[in-house]
Design an enzyme around this catalytic site. Structure first.
Site, PDB file in Angstrom:
ATOM      1  N   LYS A   1     -13.045   0.056   7.006  1.00 49.48           N
ATOM      2  CA  LYS A   1     -13.773  -0.623   5.942  1.00 49.48           C
ATOM      3  C   LYS A   1     -14.848  -1.553   6.479  1.00 49.48           C
ATOM      4  O   LYS A   1     -15.994  -1.498   6.048  1.00 49.48           O
ATOM      5  CB  LYS A   1     -12.798  -1.402   5.059  1.00 49.48           C
ATOM      6  CG  LYS A   1     -12.062  -0.546   4.068  1.00 49.48           C
ATOM      7  CD  LYS A   1     -10.828   0.089   4.632  1.00 49.48           C
ATOM      8  CE  LYS A   1     -10.166   1.013   3.620  1.00 49.48           C
ATOM      9  NZ  LYS A   1      -8.956   1.625   4.162  1.00 49.48           N
TER      10      LYS A   1
ATOM     11  N   ASP B   1      -0.575  -5.930   9.283  1.00 49.31           N
ATOM     12  CA  ASP B   1      -1.517  -4.838   9.049  1.00 49.31           C
ATOM     13  C   ASP B   1      -2.810  -5.470   8.556  1.00 49.31           C
ATOM     14  O   ASP B   1      -2.829  -6.123   7.512  1.00 49.31           O
ATOM     15  CB  ASP B   1      -0.950  -3.880   7.987  1.00 49.31           C
ATOM     16  CG  ASP B   1      -1.897  -2.701   7.720  1.00 49.31           C
ATOM     17  OD1 ASP B   1      -2.882  -2.539   8.480  1.00 49.31           O
ATOM     18  OD2 ASP B   1      -1.647  -1.944   6.756  1.00 49.31           O
TER      19      ASP B   1
ATOM     20  N   TRP C   1       0.859  -1.191   0.000  1.00 46.51           N
ATOM     21  CA  TRP C   1       0.000   0.000   0.000  1.00 46.51           C
ATOM     22  C   TRP C   1       0.895   1.240   0.000  1.00 46.51           C
ATOM     23  O   TRP C   1       1.821   1.327   0.815  1.00 46.51           O
ATOM     24  CB  TRP C   1      -0.890  -0.036   1.249  1.00 46.51           C
ATOM     25  CG  TRP C   1      -1.780   1.142   1.413  1.00 46.51           C
ATOM     26  CD1 TRP C   1      -2.503   1.772   0.436  1.00 46.51           C
ATOM     27  CD2 TRP C   1      -2.062   1.837   2.636  1.00 46.51           C
ATOM     28  NE1 TRP C   1      -3.221   2.807   0.980  1.00 46.51           N
ATOM     29  CE2 TRP C   1      -2.967   2.874   2.322  1.00 46.51           C
ATOM     30  CE3 TRP C   1      -1.652   1.683   3.955  1.00 46.51           C
ATOM     31  CZ2 TRP C   1      -3.467   3.753   3.285  1.00 46.51           C
ATOM     32  CZ3 TRP C   1      -2.138   2.548   4.907  1.00 46.51           C
ATOM     33  CH2 TRP C   1      -3.035   3.575   4.577  1.00 46.51           C
TER      34      TRP C   1
END
Ligand code: LMR
Length: 396
Positions: free
Chosen positions: A246, A211, A130
């Site tokens: 999310k 993560d 990311w």
């Protein structure tokens, strides 16, 4: 004095949203920033969250600070969600944790904690990872390196090369792993591969840093913790950054958790004091609102069931959208087999097309996604999928 600084290009992901908003085309398609969208292209408040907000409005009596560690119901609920009901690490009181402002906040305070342990710490991140991992960890002062992860030509994980690279890192180095729904590729490790990584971590002595920002969007809420739980069960020390943006749809409320699984309770106390001191030095106290909502949802059985059903629905819809995109691309007779999209997990897929084609899709077809060819699957719907497939076919 600030004129001495260079002006910077827009953020590679957030800049896309701004460019999309400015595009006057009525046919524009936004597959950029990773937010869940429904069939109408909206990101609604989850029903379980709306219900929790009503409960919170009735029950909240003060806006005084919460504790520096954060909301206990949130922290315990999240740790159980991540590590499971029967986690030995939790039963042994070996887990230090704080509520953090989003998954990003969690990543940053863990990075600062690693700097306190050793200012020369090297962190190995997947190639690719990311985009925001780089400043979040690098700006804290950590030295970043990459390990091979994804092969664009075959659209698959280069596991042997990854393991070969990680077998040569130094004891005390840190290896960042995506718990599930790898961002940006959508290519996840298998159960056997997670087990191999746990073994390697013990053999080499690197610290796994997990993560996890999409729990529930891959195979299921519990299923998506397989990698994390395998590491925690087999390796003495693991650190975790978790996001509620999310799976609870709480993007703007900035809700996350930083956890440090320690080898014993004494080390846990040290880690707890240190991580709180790191947070105090950056933003002092965690924000309350989003964590309070997650606390209510995780600790109210009916709301918990409702939330699980909502996460299941989002995940199943994204799986259907993957199949719909693959079928529409096949119907355009494109000269590439895109069926790998069906095997990828979560919100993102790498289309594995070159950046020049991504840019052409943007300039000529008003289709917006990241130059790496990462698309947000949730931005696809029944109205735009055919146009999207046609645009990709024409550009190729
Ligand atoms: C993404 O990867 O698009 C999301 O995590 C949003 C962000 O902040 O980049």
């Amino acid at each position: 004095m600030f004129e001495t600084l260079p002006a910077l290009a827009p953020d590679p992901i957030l800049g896309l949203s701004a460019a999309y908003k400015q595009d006057p085309s009525p046919y524009k398609i936004d597959l950029g920033v990773g937010v869940y969208k429904d069939e109408q292209g909206n990101t609604p408040i989850l029903d379980s969250v709306a219900e929790a907000q009503k409960i919170l409005l009735q029950s909240e009596t003060s806006k005084v600070y919460i504790t520096p560690q954060g909301n206990p119901g949130f922290i315990n609920g999240m740790l159980t969600l991540l590590l499971g009901n029967n986690s030995a690490a939790l039963n042994d009181s070996r887990v230090a944790a704080v509520q953090a402002p989003g998954g990003c906040g969690a990543l940053r305070i863990l990075a600062e904690l690693l700097m306190r342990v050793n200012s020369k710490t090297k962190v190995w991140v997947s190639d690719p990872t990311w985009a925001n991992h780089i400043p979040l960890l690098g700006d804290a002062g950590l030295e970043l390196h990459t390990y091979p992860y994804f092969d664009k030509a075959s659209a698959s994980i280069k596991f042997d090369e990854m393991m070969d690279c990680l077998s040569k890192v130094n004891a005390g180095d840190v290896v960042l792993l995506h718990g599930c729904c790898h961002n940006p590729t959508g290519a996840d490790l298998t159960k056997e591969q997670w087990q191999e990584i746990a073994k390697l971590a013990n053999k080499v002595g690197f610290l796994p840093f997990v993560d996890t920002a999409y729990q529930g969007f891959g195979d299921g809420i519990d299923e998506d913790t397989y990698g994390l739980r395998t590491l925690v069960e087999n390796v003495d020390e693991v650190i975790v950054a978790a996001s509620c943006s999310k799976n609870f749809g709480l993007y703007r409320e900035r809700v996350g958790l930083a956890a440090i699984i320690c080898k014993d309770e004494k080390t846990k106390s040290i880690a707890q004091s240190q991580i709180q001191s790191v947070a105090r030095g950056i933003y002092s106290m965690p924000p309350s609102y989003g964590g309070a909502l997650v606390d209510i949802i995780l600790n109210t059985p009916t709301l918990n069931q409702q939330w699980i059903a909502e996460v299941d629905a989002m995940r199943n819809r994204m799986t259907d959208l993957r199949a719909m995109l693959v079928n529409n691309l096949a119907a355009q007779n494109v000269d590439k087999d895109f069926s790998f999209i069906n095997t990828q997990k979560g919100m993102f897929s790498f289309l594995c097309i070159p950046p020049e084609q991504v840019q052409l899709l943007r300039s000529d077809h008003a289709v917006y996604f990241v130059d790496s060819s990462r698309v947000n699957i949730a931005g696809i719907n029944h109205n735009n999928v055919e146009a999207l497939a046609k645009a990709i076919a024409q550009t190729m």
